[in-house]
Design a protein around this motif. Structure first.
Motif, short mmCIF file in Angstrom:
data_model
loop_
_atom_site.label_atom_id
_atom_site.label_comp_id
_atom_site.label_asym_id
_atom_site.label_seq_id
_atom_site.Cartn_x
_atom_site.Cartn_y
_atom_site.Cartn_z
N LEU A 7 0.85 -1.36 -0.05
CA LEU A 7 0.07 -0.19 0.24
C LEU A 7 1.00 1.51 0.04
CD1 LEU A 7 -3.03 -0.45 2.82
CD2 LEU A 7 -2.81 -1.35 0.08
N GLN A 8 0.26 1.94 -1.23
CA GLN A 8 1.46 3.31 -1.19
C GLN A 8 0.55 4.11 -0.59
OE1 GLN A 8 2.73 3.60 -4.78
NE2 GLN A 8 4.25 2.94 -4.73
N ALA A 34 -10.82 -5.75 1.81
CA ALA A 34 -10.41 -4.28 1.05
C ALA A 34 -9.43 -3.84 1.80
CB ALA A 34 -12.60 -3.85 1.01
N VAL A 35 -9.55 -2.23 0.36
CA VAL A 35 -8.49 -1.36 0.98
C VAL A 35 -9.01 -1.06 2.39
CG1 VAL A 35 -7.38 1.25 0.77
CG2 VAL A 35 -8.43 -0.79 -1.57
N LEU A 36 -9.63 -0.77 2.57
CA LEU A 36 -9.89 -0.18 4.68
C LEU A 36 -9.22 -1.34 5.42
CD1 LEU A 36 -11.19 1.51 6.56
CD2 LEU A 36 -13.31 0.47 6.27
N ASP A 37 -9.53 -2.86 5.13
CA ASP A 37 -8.76 -3.73 6.00
C ASP A 37 -7.66 -3.95 6.27
OD1 ASP A 37 -11.64 -5.18 6.56
OD2 ASP A 37 -11.55 -5.47 5.07
N GLY A 38 -7.18 -3.25 4.80
CA GLY A 38 -5.77 -3.27 4.46
C GLY A 38 -5.08 -1.80 5.06
N THR A 67 -9.29 8.25 -2.09
CA THR A 67 -8.83 7.93 -4.34
C THR A 67 -8.10 6.89 -3.21
OG1 THR A 67 -8.88 10.30 -3.98
CG2 THR A 67 -7.37 8.88 -5.89
N VAL A 68 -8.14 5.78 -4.35
CA VAL A 68 -7.32 4.76 -4.99
C VAL A 68 -7.18 3.85 -5.99
CG1 VAL A 68 -7.88 2.02 -4.35
CG2 VAL A 68 -9.12 3.57 -2.94
N ASN A 69 -5.44 4.61 -6.13
CA ASN A 69 -5.55 4.33 -8.14
C ASN A 69 -5.67 5.23 -8.64
OD1 ASN A 69 -3.32 2.25 -6.81
ND2 ASN A 69 -4.41 0.78 -8.31
N GLY A 70 -5.73 6.32 -7.66
CA GLY A 70 -6.88 7.99 -8.96
C GLY A 70 -7.84 7.85 -9.04
N ASP A 71 -8.48 6.37 -8.65
CA ASP A 71 -10.30 6.66 -8.79
C ASP A 71 -10.80 6.90 -7.48
OD1 ASP A 71 -10.42 6.49 -11.46
OD2 ASP A 71 -9.85 4.47 -11.05
N PRO A 72 -11.67 8.05 -7.35
CA PRO A 72 -12.36 8.10 -5.90
C PRO A 72 -13.62 7.10 -5.46
CG PRO A 72 -13.54 9.21 -7.43
CD PRO A 72 -12.90 8.38 -8.01
N ALA A 73 -13.42 6.39 -4.43
CA ALA A 73 -13.91 4.96 -4.10
C ALA A 73 -14.28 4.37 -2.70
CB ALA A 73 -13.29 3.27 -4.28
N LEU A 74 -15.34 3.73 -1.96
CA LEU A 74 -15.69 3.00 -0.70
C LEU A 74 -14.14 2.91 -0.74
CD1 LEU A 74 -19.30 3.23 -0.36
CD2 LEU A 74 -17.92 5.01 0.84
N PRO A 87 1.16 -1.58 -6.52
CA PRO A 87 1.31 -1.79 -5.81
C PRO A 87 -0.01 -1.05 -5.65
CG PRO A 87 2.93 -0.01 -6.41
CD PRO A 87 2.44 -1.46 -6.79
N VAL A 88 -0.99 -0.23 -4.16
CA VAL A 88 -2.25 0.00 -4.54
C VAL A 88 -2.02 2.16 -3.77
CG1 VAL A 88 -4.60 0.19 -3.63
CG2 VAL A 88 -3.49 -1.73 -3.73
N ARG A 89 -2.22 2.44 -4.94
CA ARG A 89 -1.91 4.22 -4.21
C ARG A 89 -3.24 4.16 -3.54
NH1 ARG A 89 -0.97 5.88 -8.51
NH2 ARG A 89 -2.39 7.40 -8.40
N VAL A 90 -2.86 4.75 -2.22
CA VAL A 90 -4.21 5.38 -1.49
C VAL A 90 -3.55 6.82 -1.27
CG1 VAL A 90 -6.02 4.63 0.39
CG2 VAL A 90 -4.87 3.18 -0.39
N GLU A 91 -4.98 7.71 -1.60
CA GLU A 91 -4.58 9.20 -1.38
C GLU A 91 -6.32 9.83 -0.84
OE1 GLU A 91 -2.19 10.24 -4.72
OE2 GLU A 91 -3.61 9.00 -5.51
#
Lengths: 242, 127, 131
Positions: A7-8, A34-38, A67-74, A87-91
């Motif tokens: 995760l970045q 999910a990304v949130l679990d990470g 923002t997950v890899n550039g896309d807005p997401a839950l 990697p997964v970019r989380v902003e």
């Protein structure tokens, strides 16, 4: 499938940094995560200083938008395996000021939401004795999708107009206005002063990204487009009901 | 202090859907060019057969032809995106039932075809 | 707290705004122009911009075409097409500049220039079509 994924994560610590930086964490890659679990794994096991909002983990509360890899997401509905090997970019959500790490300031949205009077407004104030408003299934269908909004603000994050003109009332607020405009028990022209303005529907150029970003199937772009016709008729036609 | 995330000047180059959006908006320039080209054509027709032929020859020059081909691509993009979005603004009800958005879009595409066919018939067959 | 963070926009700013008849009119003209140009311009551009100049199809002969263009109804319809097409361009193009190049601060100047161009183009169209 590898055991871990990188995760970045955007970090912003206002007391020591003037701009966000990316920090990498290795987290377990599990099919049901999910990304949130990470992020929660990072918080619990790797770095307790990481800040982010979350609550329900089931796509209802609207807190964990990022923002997950550039896309807005839950992040609770976005799975790590979809990004393997990473990697997964989380902003943080774009277009909002960042308070810390992945936490954004939502005051602007919270001020705009009540502007559109998101409740039933009637011309004839019948009083509380007569509060049962009957509606047909067709009348319900006309506005039901707009009532599914969970205020997650992904649509604001996806909207370039909101990024450029922060005055713009924005997708969710206008969609919510349409939800009450289209309800049979309400008078729609009550919201004209807020919606038919330069910062209201006329600021929208129909990029359409708000609708694509919505995790709940709401169509804010369609709501705005449809209200443009209503607004034009009501402000220009002499017989448009004021 | 909160950090304000900057919007890059050319923000629309960052996403495919944003690029398509900006191309769609730029189709308006092709529409304006059509007006210019068309009025030059009408001017030439009013001047007489010689000027008319000269205008057609001028339009056949590679540079003008390329401009017109690009403009054609843009006005087609405009038409397709316009008719696809039409059902968003237009909600039609017939006997209390909402007409499906796809039907409304199909109606617009059908009208496009009919109008184009009539114009082509007048200009190619009749004249 | 001591007002450490103020909201991005002062609350209540939206509610003090007035419905904009000018923007409503601009959008309505943009839409009308968008519809007629979407219906008519592709075929006209294809014929007069590509197929006639290249000789793929025989261009209309001059006498018949000139007669068609001097018919009053045709003149009025073509003037309508040109004016609406220009109004369509002006609205879309100014927003492309506001948003695409972030020229929000020069809004007024861009508006004036775009609609002045519409006016000039409309006069030109009237002069040419009714010559």
């Amino acid at each position: 499938m590898p055991d871990t994924i990188t995760l970045q994560v955007a970090r912003y610590r206002p007391e020591s940094e003037s701009a966000p930086t990316l920090q990498e964490y290795e987290v377990p890659l599990r099919e049901e995560w999910a990304v949130l679990d990470g992020l929660n794994y990072v918080k619990d096991h790797l770095d307790g200083t990481l800040s982010f909002r979350w609550s329900c983990r089931m796509g209802i509360c609207g807190s964990c938008g990022m923002t997950v890899n550039g896309d807005p997401a839950l992040t609770c509905g976005t799975f790590l395996t979809d990004y393997a090997p990473g990697p997964v970019r989380v902003e943080p959500l774009a277009n909002f000021p960042v308070i810390r790490d992945l936490v954004v300031e939502i005051d602007d949205f919270l001020h705009k939401l009540p502007e559109v009077k998101p409740w039933l407004v009637r011309d004839d104030d019948g009083g509380v004795d007569d509060v049962e408003f009957l509606q047909t299934p067709e009348q319900l269908d006309a506005y039901k999708q707009y009532s599914m909004c969970i205020n997650c603000m992904l649509c604001y994050s996806a909207c370039p107009v909101y990024g450029i003109e922060p005055d713009f009332l924005g997708p969710a607020a206008i969609a919510l206005a349409q939800r009450y405009n289209l309800a049979p028990a309400t008078s729609a022209h009550q919201r004209l002063d807020v919606l038919a303005t330069d910062a209201g529907v006329w600021a929208c150029t129909y990029v359409g990204e708000c609708t694509r970003a919505c995790p709940k199937g709401v169509d804010p772009a369609g709501a705005i487009q449809r209200y443009k016709l209503t607004a034009a008729a009501r402000t220009l036609l002499p017989w448009g009901k004021r | 202090m909160t950090y304000h995330q900057p919007v890059p000047l050319l923000w629309w180059t960052r996403r495919r859907s944003y690029v398509v959006f900006v191309l769609r908006e730029l189709s308006s320039v092709a529409v304006a060019w059509f007006v210019v080209h068309f009025l030059l054509l009408v001017t030439a027709v009013h001047r007489g057969p010689g000027a008319y032929q000269e205008f057609l020859d001028w339009s056949a020059r590679p540079l003008i032809l390329v401009v017109n081909l690009v403009a054609l691509a843009f006005v087609v993009l405009h038409a397709v995106t316009w008719f696809n979005l039409a059902p968003k603004a237009l909600v039609v009800r017939v006997q209390g039932q909402q007409v499906p958005p796809r039907m409304i879009a199909a109606g617009h595409f059908g009208a496009w075809f009919v109008v184009s066919a009539i114009v082509a018939w007048v200009l190619v067959v009749m004249l | 707290m001591a007002g450490a963070r103020k909201p991005a926009e002062p609350a209540g700013r939206v509610s003090t705004a007035k419905p904009s008849r000018v923007e409503a009119a601009a959008w309505l003209m943009f839409s009308a122009g968008g519809m007629v140009t979407a219906l008519l311009v592709p075929v006209l551009m294809l014929l007069f911009g590509v197929l006639f100049p290249l000789g793929v199809l025989t261009p209309p002969d001059h006498a018949g075409f000139a007669a068609l263009l001097s018919h009053q109804l045709v003149r009025i319809l073509l003037l309508g097409l040109c004016v609406l097409a220009l109004l369509h361009w002006a609205h879309r193009f100014r927003y492309t500049l506001f948003d695409g190049l972030q020229l929000d601060r020069t809004r007024t100047a861009i508006n004036v220039l775009c609609y002045a161009a519409v006016l000039a183009g409309s006069v030109w169209a009237a002069v040419v079509l009714f010559a």
